[in-house]
Design a protein around this motif. Structure first.
Motif, PDB file in Angstrom:
ATOM      1  N   VAL A 132       0.856  -1.202   0.000  1.00 56.42           N
ATOM      2  CA  VAL A 132       0.000   0.000   0.000  1.00 56.42           C
ATOM      3  C   VAL A 132       0.885   1.242   0.000  1.00 56.42           C
ATOM      4  O   VAL A 132       0.679   2.191  -0.771  1.00 56.42           O
ATOM      5  CB  VAL A 132      -0.949   0.004   1.227  1.00 56.42           C
ATOM      6  CG1 VAL A 132      -1.675   1.335   1.349  1.00 56.42           C
ATOM      7  CG2 VAL A 132      -1.930  -1.160   1.149  1.00 56.42           C
ATOM      8  N   LEU A 133       1.905   1.238   0.843  1.00 56.97           N
ATOM      9  CA  LEU A 133       2.795   2.400   0.916  1.00 56.97           C
ATOM     10  C   LEU A 133       3.620   2.538  -0.360  1.00 56.97           C
ATOM     11  O   LEU A 133       3.850   3.645  -0.850  1.00 56.97           O
ATOM     12  CB  LEU A 133       3.727   2.292   2.118  1.00 56.97           C
ATOM     13  CG  LEU A 133       3.185   2.690   3.480  1.00 56.97           C
ATOM     14  CD1 LEU A 133       4.325   2.870   4.458  1.00 56.97           C
ATOM     15  CD2 LEU A 133       2.341   3.953   3.419  1.00 56.97           C
ATOM     16  N   GLU A 134       4.071   1.401  -0.902  1.00 57.68           N
ATOM     17  CA  GLU A 134       4.803   1.400  -2.184  1.00 57.68           C
ATOM     18  C   GLU A 134       3.993   2.135  -3.234  1.00 57.68           C
ATOM     19  O   GLU A 134       4.493   2.990  -3.956  1.00 57.68           O
ATOM     20  CB  GLU A 134       4.982  -0.034  -2.718  1.00 57.68           C
ATOM     21  CG  GLU A 134       5.962  -0.893  -1.993  1.00 57.68           C
ATOM     22  CD  GLU A 134       7.399  -0.628  -2.392  1.00 57.68           C
ATOM     23  OE1 GLU A 134       7.629   0.340  -3.147  1.00 57.68           O
ATOM     24  OE2 GLU A 134       8.271  -1.372  -1.905  1.00 57.68           O
ATOM     25  N   GLU A 135       2.709   1.804  -3.282  1.00 56.25           N
ATOM     26  CA  GLU A 135       1.865   2.338  -4.341  1.00 56.25           C
ATOM     27  C   GLU A 135       1.459   3.781  -4.060  1.00 56.25           C
ATOM     28  O   GLU A 135       1.479   4.625  -4.950  1.00 56.25           O
ATOM     29  CB  GLU A 135       0.615   1.466  -4.468  1.00 56.25           C
ATOM     30  CG  GLU A 135      -0.144   1.721  -5.758  1.00 56.25           C
ATOM     31  CD  GLU A 135      -1.471   0.974  -5.781  1.00 56.25           C
ATOM     32  OE1 GLU A 135      -1.504  -0.185  -5.307  1.00 56.25           O
ATOM     33  OE2 GLU A 135      -2.450   1.572  -6.268  1.00 56.25           O
ATOM     34  N   GLN A 136       1.125   4.064  -2.789  1.00 54.05           N
ATOM     35  CA  GLN A 136       0.561   5.385  -2.482  1.00 54.05           C
ATOM     36  C   GLN A 136       1.621   6.453  -2.238  1.00 54.05           C
ATOM     37  O   GLN A 136       1.374   7.629  -2.448  1.00 54.05           O
ATOM     38  CB  GLN A 136      -0.364   5.294  -1.260  1.00 54.05           C
ATOM     39  CG  GLN A 136      -1.550   4.365  -1.443  1.00 54.05           C
ATOM     40  CD  GLN A 136      -2.490   4.842  -2.533  1.00 54.05           C
ATOM     41  OE1 GLN A 136      -2.521   6.030  -2.871  1.00 54.05           O
ATOM     42  NE2 GLN A 136      -3.248   3.925  -3.112  1.00 54.05           N
ATOM     43  N   ARG A 137       2.758   6.070  -1.718  1.00 58.91           N
ATOM     44  CA  ARG A 137       3.834   7.025  -1.414  1.00 58.91           C
ATOM     45  C   ARG A 137       3.326   8.286  -0.714  1.00 58.91           C
ATOM     46  O   ARG A 137       3.508   9.415  -1.227  1.00 58.91           O
ATOM     47  CB  ARG A 137       4.587   7.404  -2.704  1.00 58.91           C
ATOM     48  CG  ARG A 137       5.459   6.292  -3.238  1.00 58.91           C
ATOM     49  CD  ARG A 137       6.776   6.253  -2.510  1.00 58.91           C
ATOM     50  NE  ARG A 137       7.383   4.930  -2.480  1.00 58.91           N
ATOM     51  CZ  ARG A 137       8.332   4.551  -1.626  1.00 58.91           C
ATOM     52  NH1 ARG A 137       8.770   5.391  -0.718  1.00 58.91           N
ATOM     53  NH2 ARG A 137       8.839   3.350  -1.651  1.00 58.91           N
ATOM     54  N   PRO A 138       2.700   8.126   0.453  1.00 61.55           N
ATOM     55  CA  PRO A 138       2.175   9.313   1.148  1.00 61.55           C
ATOM     56  C   PRO A 138       3.307  10.142   1.770  1.00 61.55           C
ATOM     57  O   PRO A 138       4.440   9.679   1.871  1.00 61.55           O
ATOM     58  CB  PRO A 138       1.304   8.709   2.247  1.00 61.55           C
ATOM     59  CG  PRO A 138       1.940   7.392   2.533  1.00 61.55           C
ATOM     60  CD  PRO A 138       2.498   6.898   1.223  1.00 61.55           C
ATOM     61  N   VAL A 168       6.175   0.481  11.958  1.00 62.23           N
ATOM     62  CA  VAL A 168       7.434  -0.167  11.585  1.00 62.23           C
ATOM     63  C   VAL A 168       7.610  -0.151  10.066  1.00 62.23           C
ATOM     64  O   VAL A 168       8.647   0.268   9.535  1.00 62.23           O
ATOM     65  CB  VAL A 168       7.483  -1.617  12.136  1.00 62.23           C
ATOM     66  CG1 VAL A 168       8.709  -2.346  11.604  1.00 62.23           C
ATOM     67  CG2 VAL A 168       7.493  -1.619  13.657  1.00 62.23           C
ATOM     68  N   VAL A 169       6.575  -0.569   9.353  1.00 62.95           N
ATOM     69  CA  VAL A 169       6.666  -0.615   7.880  1.00 62.95           C
ATOM     70  C   VAL A 169       6.948   0.779   7.331  1.00 62.95           C
ATOM     71  O   VAL A 169       7.821   0.979   6.487  1.00 62.95           O
ATOM     72  CB  VAL A 169       5.346  -1.167   7.286  1.00 62.95           C
ATOM     73  CG1 VAL A 169       5.323  -1.011   5.767  1.00 62.95           C
ATOM     74  CG2 VAL A 169       5.172  -2.630   7.676  1.00 62.95           C
ATOM     75  N   SER A 170       6.197   1.743   7.852  1.00 62.79           N
ATOM     76  CA  SER A 170       6.305   3.099   7.338  1.00 62.79           C
ATOM     77  C   SER A 170       7.713   3.667   7.564  1.00 62.79           C
ATOM     78  O   SER A 170       8.328   4.232   6.648  1.00 62.79           O
ATOM     79  CB  SER A 170       5.253   3.945   8.043  1.00 62.79           C
ATOM     80  OG  SER A 170       5.006   5.091   7.337  1.00 62.79           O
ATOM     81  N   SER A 171       8.222   3.490   8.783  1.00 60.14           N
ATOM     82  CA  SER A 171       9.549   4.024   9.096  1.00 60.14           C
ATOM     83  C   SER A 171      10.611   3.418   8.192  1.00 60.14           C
ATOM     84  O   SER A 171      11.510   4.112   7.719  1.00 60.14           O
ATOM     85  CB  SER A 171       9.942   3.706  10.539  1.00 60.14           C
ATOM     86  OG  SER A 171       8.950   4.106  11.396  1.00 60.14           O
ATOM     87  N   LYS A 172      10.506   2.133   7.962  1.00 61.16           N
ATOM     88  CA  LYS A 172      11.528   1.476   7.130  1.00 61.16           C
ATOM     89  C   LYS A 172      11.448   1.940   5.684  1.00 61.16           C
ATOM     90  O   LYS A 172      12.431   1.843   4.944  1.00 61.16           O
ATOM     91  CB  LYS A 172      11.387  -0.043   7.214  1.00 61.16           C
ATOM     92  CG  LYS A 172      11.820  -0.565   8.564  1.00 61.16           C
ATOM     93  CD  LYS A 172      12.189  -2.024   8.527  1.00 61.16           C
ATOM     94  CE  LYS A 172      12.809  -2.432   9.853  1.00 61.16           C
ATOM     95  NZ  LYS A 172      13.195  -3.849   9.856  1.00 61.16           N
ATOM     96  N   MET A 173      10.280   2.450   5.294  1.00 64.00           N
ATOM     97  CA  MET A 173      10.160   2.975   3.921  1.00 64.00           C
ATOM     98  C   MET A 173      10.356   4.491   3.890  1.00 64.00           C
ATOM     99  O   MET A 173      10.075   5.140   2.883  1.00 64.00           O
ATOM    100  CB  MET A 173       8.806   2.590   3.351  1.00 64.00           C
ATOM    101  CG  MET A 173       8.722   1.071   3.182  1.00 64.00           C
ATOM    102  SD  MET A 173       7.134   0.536   2.594  1.00 64.00           S
ATOM    103  CE  MET A 173       7.242   1.122   0.911  1.00 64.00           C
ATOM    104  N   HIS A 174      10.837   5.038   5.029  1.00 61.18           N
ATOM    105  CA  HIS A 174      11.161   6.466   5.115  1.00 61.18           C
ATOM    106  C   HIS A 174       9.955   7.366   4.927  1.00 61.18           C
ATOM    107  O   HIS A 174      10.076   8.496   4.462  1.00 61.18           O
ATOM    108  CB  HIS A 174      12.278   6.836   4.123  1.00 61.18           C
ATOM    109  CG  HIS A 174      13.500   5.992   4.292  1.00 61.18           C
ATOM    110  ND1 HIS A 174      14.454   5.852   3.313  1.00 61.18           N
ATOM    111  CD2 HIS A 174      13.906   5.208   5.317  1.00 61.18           C
ATOM    112  CE1 HIS A 174      15.394   5.024   3.735  1.00 61.18           C
ATOM    113  NE2 HIS A 174      15.080   4.613   4.946  1.00 61.18           N
ATOM    114  N   VAL A 175       8.784   6.835   5.263  1.00 63.64           N
ATOM    115  CA  VAL A 175       7.586   7.686   5.310  1.00 63.64           C
ATOM    116  C   VAL A 175       7.407   8.087   6.775  1.00 63.64           C
ATOM    117  O   VAL A 175       7.289   7.219   7.644  1.00 63.64           O
ATOM    118  CB  VAL A 175       6.332   6.921   4.825  1.00 63.64           C
ATOM    119  CG1 VAL A 175       5.086   7.783   4.994  1.00 63.64           C
ATOM    120  CG2 VAL A 175       6.497   6.469   3.379  1.00 63.64           C
TER     121      VAL A 175
END
Ligand code: UD1
Length: 363
Positions: free
Chosen positions: A82-88, A105-112
């Protein structure tokens, strides 16, 4: 600014609703609502979307129940794409449930960057899964959005820099104040034959109270004796219901203790507002009774919400049935305690949260 707002379990919905309403009013904010599906029953989820006028989730992860590791892992696995696609520009998480932890956790690791609504609360009891969820989430959050000064203190003590701490008030109380009038139209009291000010309202769902059948049976015994003084309305959480059924726990005879399915938001608000006393192990209800001025006996050894004891109507009873019974008697037999509504529990927290996010994240 594009935000992803995550909800998963019942106590998240009333904190997310005022945010979605506020974001809807601000042309500079695009908000997507993600429901992890941690809670999925009609009466644990759908009824709250209806009562709180939450828009249907843009994305539903459908993770359902499981052990902590399974549930957390499923949310993480489903949230990553979801984060990959949305890139908020920001992921907003609320409260302290497994979905909160997983998505931070997921968000932090993706630098969001993560914004945590209700940051900084601490029970200092690591046997509670929620305490672990709160600590990890706050460690990772760029925006620790707090409800009270003691939460700010807890964060500072853990080394969180002042630039990450924002005292914004209590978004759950935004919902309480917004919906109080509408809740007055609920027919729940009449349907259950209860009169205003003449009954006790009970909720119990913490593992420490309900997973051990002997403990739960002891507490239900206390409710049986309380029902000799006044009717007891007990909306039963699925976790609690499962233990009552599987361990065949004897219920008090007669009609005194009314075990009903979990209530919707408006019915519960109405039942809480007009109760003589509330007995609970919930976190949020300690805050709601504080604002409503209803005596609250908390069936726990500790609370991450000490302000409800200092300023509000809450008392900590521990979890031993005799102590709980004594605390209930004490609350019923003494004068109602004077209470104050804590600072910034004023119905305007969502506006302050949106201000913080826009100030830091608008392009
Ligand atoms: C979760 C939160 C807790 C919050 C509570 C409010 C965590 C660690 N805990 O606890 O902080 O106070 O929600 O309700 O996130 N079940 C259903 N239907 C549902 C949801 C759950 O039947 O819609 C049953 C399942 O059998 C499940 C059990 O309830 O195993 C517990 O659900 P779970 O989401 O694991 O935790 P809660 O006890 O609800």
């Amino acid at each position: 600014m594009k935000a992803v707002l995550v909800v998963g379990a019942r106590p998240n919905f009333m904190k997310a609703a005022p945010l979605m309403r506020e974001f809807g009013r601000r042309p500079g904010i695009e908000a997507l609502l993600v429901h992890t599906g941690q809670h999925y029953d009609e009466n644990m989820s759908k009824v709250f979307f209806d009562d709180l006028e939450l828009p249907a989730p843009d994305i539903h992860l459908g993770v359902g129940s499981g052990s902590h590791a399974q549930q957390t892992a499923r949310v993480m696995t489903a949230f990553e794409p979801v984060l990959e696609e949305q890139r908020p520009d920001v992921t907003i998480v609320v409260g302290d449930v497994n979905s909160t932890l997983a998505c931070s956790v997921v968000s932090s690791k993706m630098h969001v960057p993560v914004a945590h609504v209700e940051a900084g609360l601490r029970s200092f009891d690591l046997r509670m899964p929620e305490e672990i969820n709160r600590m990890v989430t706050d460690t990772l959050s760029r925006f620790c959005l707090t409800t009270c000064a003691d939460a700010d203190e807890n964060l500072r003590r853990e080394g969180v820099a002042d630039e990450r701490i924002f005292f914004v008030g209590n978004a759950m109380i935004d919902s309480l104040l917004f919906y109080l009038e509408r809740a007055a139209r609920s027919a729940v009291l009449g349907e259950l034959g209860l009169v205003e000010g003449g009954y006790a309202l009970v909720t119990l769902h913490r593992p420490s109270n309900v997973d051990d059948p002997a403990q739960l049976a002891g507490l239900i015994g206390v409710l049986g004796r309380l029902s000799e003084r006044m009717p007891v309305l007990f909306p039963v959480h699925p976790r609690t219901r499962a233990v009552i059924d599987s361990a065949n726990i004897a219920l008090p005879p007669g009609e005194g203790v009314r075990l009903v399915d979990p209530l919707g938001y408006l019915d519960f608000l109405q039942a809480m507002r007009h109760s003589r006393i509330v007995v609970t192990d919930s976190g949020g209800i300690q805050e709601e009774t504080t604002v409503l001025g209803i005596p609250c006996v908390t069936v726990r050894e500790n609370t991450e919400r000490p302000i409800t004891i200092e300023l509000g109507t809450n008392v900590l009873a521990g979890i031993d049935p005799p102590g709980v019974e004594a605390a209930i008697a004490g609350a019923l037999d003494s004068e109602k305690r004077p209470h104050t509504v804590p600072p910034l529990w004023d119905g305007k927290a969502a506006g302050r949260i949106a201000d913080v996010l826009e100030r830091h994240l608008s392009k």
